[in-house]
Design a protein around this motif. Structure first.
Motif: not given
Length: 308
Positions: A17-18, A30, A33-34, A36, A39-40, A128, A131
């Motif tokens: 993520h970024t 997760k 990361a969720k 960001a 995300v992947q 990614i 999101n």
């Protein structure tokens, strides 16, 4: 359940993520990361979403203009209109090499066909995406129900049979197919050169897989490469050791001999079974003796008696 909730549910346990690609990717649980912006969406072993990158100002409705299926989700950049189109698969495609190759090849062909119809970016790696959980993007849900591969294939005139005939492209899921095919073809031969320990063999498979991967226009993520290398290494090391290989050679050698004999009609000393049987009848051998010697049925011997 809405597709945005499903997107969150299907996120990998520790996705990339970024908020800014320039600052690089991070890996976190997760829950963090969720949040960001990027995300992947898919893990290294299963593909839940087909994601396409459209770098155009009308990306939000372009799918309709070209006769493509409605995306489940669209996450759109409010600044320029560029978007990621996400299609949810009813049955996730297993991308690890221990999965069935047929569904993977079919999915790769469907993905390539949709990319072509949408005019999506071929250089997009799929690692990614924008999101849809993050409020930075303009998000629209066009469809609730997940797609089967057959559903998506209807839009590009592709059947599973046609998918088998099409060459696999160096794009998206096609890279998983190519990597697996090239790695296993090499492994079947290479493991016989010294019969290494599993640890050495796993390293060799990973090194080889990494070499294949860097030749892709857009390489796979290293986690996918590792999963493929591990699957191939584990299977070949278990099934191709010195003992099993010697047994395989012996079985193959026996099968070839039997095949050659079958082509010759069961000849021995230049004679067919029929010629041997008739010769034995002429020499006074019994039916039972001929059956045992030539390995035929009683009916066959009686037929020979009638014809001699």
């Amino acid at each position: 359940m809405g597709c945005i909730q499903l997107f969150e549910d299907y996120l990998p346990k520790r996705p990339y993520h970024t908020d800014d690609l320039i600052s690089g990717l991070k890996i976190n649980k997760k829950e963090k990361a969720k949040l960001a912006r990027l995300v992947q969406p898919n893990g290294p072993t299963h593909r839940y979403w087909m994601v396409f990158d459209l770098d155009r100002s009308d990306a939000g409705m372009h799918w309709d203009n070209v006769g493509a299926p409605a995306p489940n989700l669209i996450a759109r950049n409010p600044a320029n209109g560029h978007a990621h189109l996400l299609y949810l698969l009813q049955t996730p495609v297993r991308t690890a090499s221990d999965g069935k190759t047929g569904p993977l090849r079919y999915a790769a062909a469907v993905e390539a066909g949709l990319r072509s119809r949408l005019g999506a970016d071929r250089g997009y790696s799929g690692l990614i995406c924008k999101n849809p959980i993050n409020s930075h993007w303009m998000v629209h849900q066009w469809r609730d129900d997940a797609y089967t591969l057959d559903d998506l294939a209807d839009y590009i005139d592709l059947t599973p049979e046609k998918a088998k005939e099409k060459p696999v492209e160096d794009y998206g899921l096609g890279r998983n197919c190519i990597l697996f095919d090239e790695l296993r073809a090499w492994a079947y031969k290479a493991i016989r050169q010294g019969w290494p320990t599993y640890e050495r063999w796993l390293k060799a498979c990973l090194d080889r897989a990494t070499g294949y991967n860097i030749n892709f226009t857009t390489p796979l993520d290293i986690s996918e490469v590792k999963h493929t290398a591990k699957s191939v290494a584990k299977w070949t090391h278990r099934n191709f050791n010195r003992g099993t290989f010697d047994d395989y050679i012996a079985r193959t050698h026996t099968s070839r001999i039997q095949a050659v004999r079958g082509k010759k009609g069961g000849k021995a000393n230049g004679k067919t079974k029929r010629e041997q049987g008739i010769a034995m009848l002429q020499s006074g051998a019994s039916v039972q003796q001929i059956m045992k010697k030539v390995q035929v049925t009683k009916k066959t011997v009686y037929n020979w008696k009638k014809s001699k």
